[in-house]
Write an enzyme that holds these catalytic residues in place. Structure first.
Site, mmCIF file in Angstrom:
data_model
loop_
_atom_site.group_PDB
_atom_site.id
_atom_site.type_symbol
_atom_site.label_atom_id
_atom_site.label_comp_id
_atom_site.label_asym_id
_atom_site.label_seq_id
_atom_site.Cartn_x
_atom_site.Cartn_y
_atom_site.Cartn_z
ATOM 1 N N ARG A 235 -11.337 47.959 -10.293
ATOM 2 C CA ARG A 235 -12.481 47.644 -9.432
ATOM 3 C C ARG A 235 -12.830 48.884 -8.606
ATOM 4 O O ARG A 235 -11.945 49.574 -8.097
ATOM 5 C CB ARG A 235 -12.152 46.482 -8.490
ATOM 6 N N GLU A 264 -21.568 48.725 -7.650
ATOM 7 C CA GLU A 264 -22.258 48.649 -8.951
ATOM 8 C C GLU A 264 -23.578 47.911 -8.823
ATOM 9 O O GLU A 264 -23.657 46.935 -8.076
ATOM 10 C CB GLU A 264 -21.360 47.914 -9.958
ATOM 11 N N HIS A 282 -18.997 49.881 -16.821
ATOM 12 C CA HIS A 282 -18.163 48.666 -16.759
ATOM 13 C C HIS A 282 -18.040 47.972 -18.125
ATOM 14 O O HIS A 282 -18.536 46.854 -18.321
ATOM 15 C CB HIS A 282 -18.685 47.686 -15.697
HETATM 16 C C1 DGY Z 1 -12.983 41.629 -15.578
HETATM 17 O O1 DGY Z 1 -13.022 40.677 -16.355
HETATM 18 O O2 DGY Z 1 -12.586 41.505 -14.427
HETATM 19 C C2 DGY Z 1 -13.396 42.963 -16.101
HETATM 20 O O3 DGY Z 1 -13.696 43.840 -15.083
HETATM 21 C C3 DGY Z 1 -14.528 42.812 -17.088
HETATM 22 O O4 DGY Z 1 -14.747 43.994 -17.793
#
Ligand code: DGY
Length: 326
Positions: A235, A264, A282
């Site tokens: 993240r 983002e 992402h």
């Molecule tokens: C999630 O599922 O948390 C991922 O970041 C998706 O790519």
């Protein structure tokens, strides 16, 4: 039929199944203002959200009949869990099915940064490849180097195993002990400081919560090896993007591979200008197989919750609550 809101269109087969079983509303079809759409459908009992949708107190305040939020992601920091627990709204996510896809992407970023793949691609396309040269785009070898995994969950472990196949030694940092990982794989658990000081590649695999915001700050980057690589597929707010750009610009790091960003879809402009940063939009779970499996999991979660069953993939906070009730 019970009403279910899906915030954005996703896998066709999953949408078809939802339509067969529920009165389905695809929020994005009704306009860009999600809270306004949610207010119009106050009788909804299920909500399928994306990681980019803020599902906070204000957004779900009007959904008085809401019984389940199924997040189409394994991370669920977009949801106000305190509020969901308070209101007894079940929350599910999509663990396991995206482990391999995300670990593949972390490994791809490690390789892309260490061997300067994006710079090489740009050079060839730009007509700059004029013949083999002894010193062209020299990178770093992985064999014998140290990978520091921050957050040794499913994805961290899957990444570590891929790196081990490239000859990397693995150390990891977790808040709690993981004796079974140390014993089974021989990976050493170290302190956060030991990890950032010793690792040649640092890869982030921990869930986000405000307590770990900017875990990677100016100070943390300054403590890393001068030729280290920083990888973030977890993240964005785990790192201070501005501090990372500073470290990369000033050659305090060899490079960085990012799949996630603090805010983002915005990406720090300085990072965009740096050749030693590989930037992806992402894509962690973005394979056809994984995204289908994730979508099907959300359908199953809503079906289970709205028929009075316990959904299989409740988030840990909900599992703990149910354990404590027993
Ligand atoms: C999630 O599922 O948390 C991922 O970041 C998706 O790519």
């Amino acid at each position: 039929m019970k009403k279910v809101i899906l915030t954005h269109r996703y896998h066709d087969e999953a949408v078809e199944r939802l339509r067969r079983e529920f009165q389905l509303v695809i929020a994005a079809n009704e306009g860009p203002d999600l809270p306004a759409v949610l207010r119009r459908h106050a009788d909804a009992e299920g909500l399928i959200s994306f990681l980019s949708d803020p599902v906070d107190r204000a957004a779900i305040g009007g959904l008085k009949k809401l019984k389940v939020i199924a997040n189409f992601a394994v991370g669920y920091n977009n949801i106000d869990i305190g509020c969901a627990l308070e209101r007894n709204i079940l929350v599910t996510h999509t663990p396991d099915v995206l482990t391999n896809a995300t670990a593949d992407l972390a490994m791809a970023l490690i390789l892309a940064v260490s061997r300067r793949l994006v710079e090489g691609d740009a050079l060839v396309r730009g007509g700059g490849f004029t013949g083999w040269q002894a010193g062209l785009l020299l990178g770093k070898e992985l064999d014998g180097s140290i990978l520091g995994i921050v957050g040794m969950g499913r994805i961290g472990l899957a990444t570590a195993l891929r790196a081990r196949a490239c000859g990397m030694k693995v150390v990891f940092y977790t808040r709690g002990p993981k004796p079974q990982i140390e014993k089974k794989y021989g990976f050493a658990r170290v302190t956060f400081l030991e990890l950032i000081r010793s690792a040649d590649v640092v890869s982030l695999h921990l869930p986000y919560s405000p307590s770990v915001r900017h875990l990677f700050s100016r100070d943390a980057f300054a403590l890393m090896k001068k030729d280290a690589i920083f990888i973030n597929t977890a993240r964005g707010p785990l790192m201070d993007e501005e501090a990372l750009a500073f470290a990369l610009e000033n050659n305090e790091l060899f490079g960085a591979g990012l799949d996630v960003y603090e805010d983002e879809p915005a990406v720090n402009e300085k990072l965009k200008g740096l050749k030693n940063a590989v930037l992806l939009p992402h894509l962690g779970s973005a394979t056809g197989k994984t995204r289908r499996a994730m979508a099907m999991m959300t359908v199953q979660a809503v079906r289970q919750a709205l028929s009075g069953k316990k959904p299989l993939h409740l988030i840990p906070e909900w599992k703990e609550r149910l354990r404590n009730k027993m």
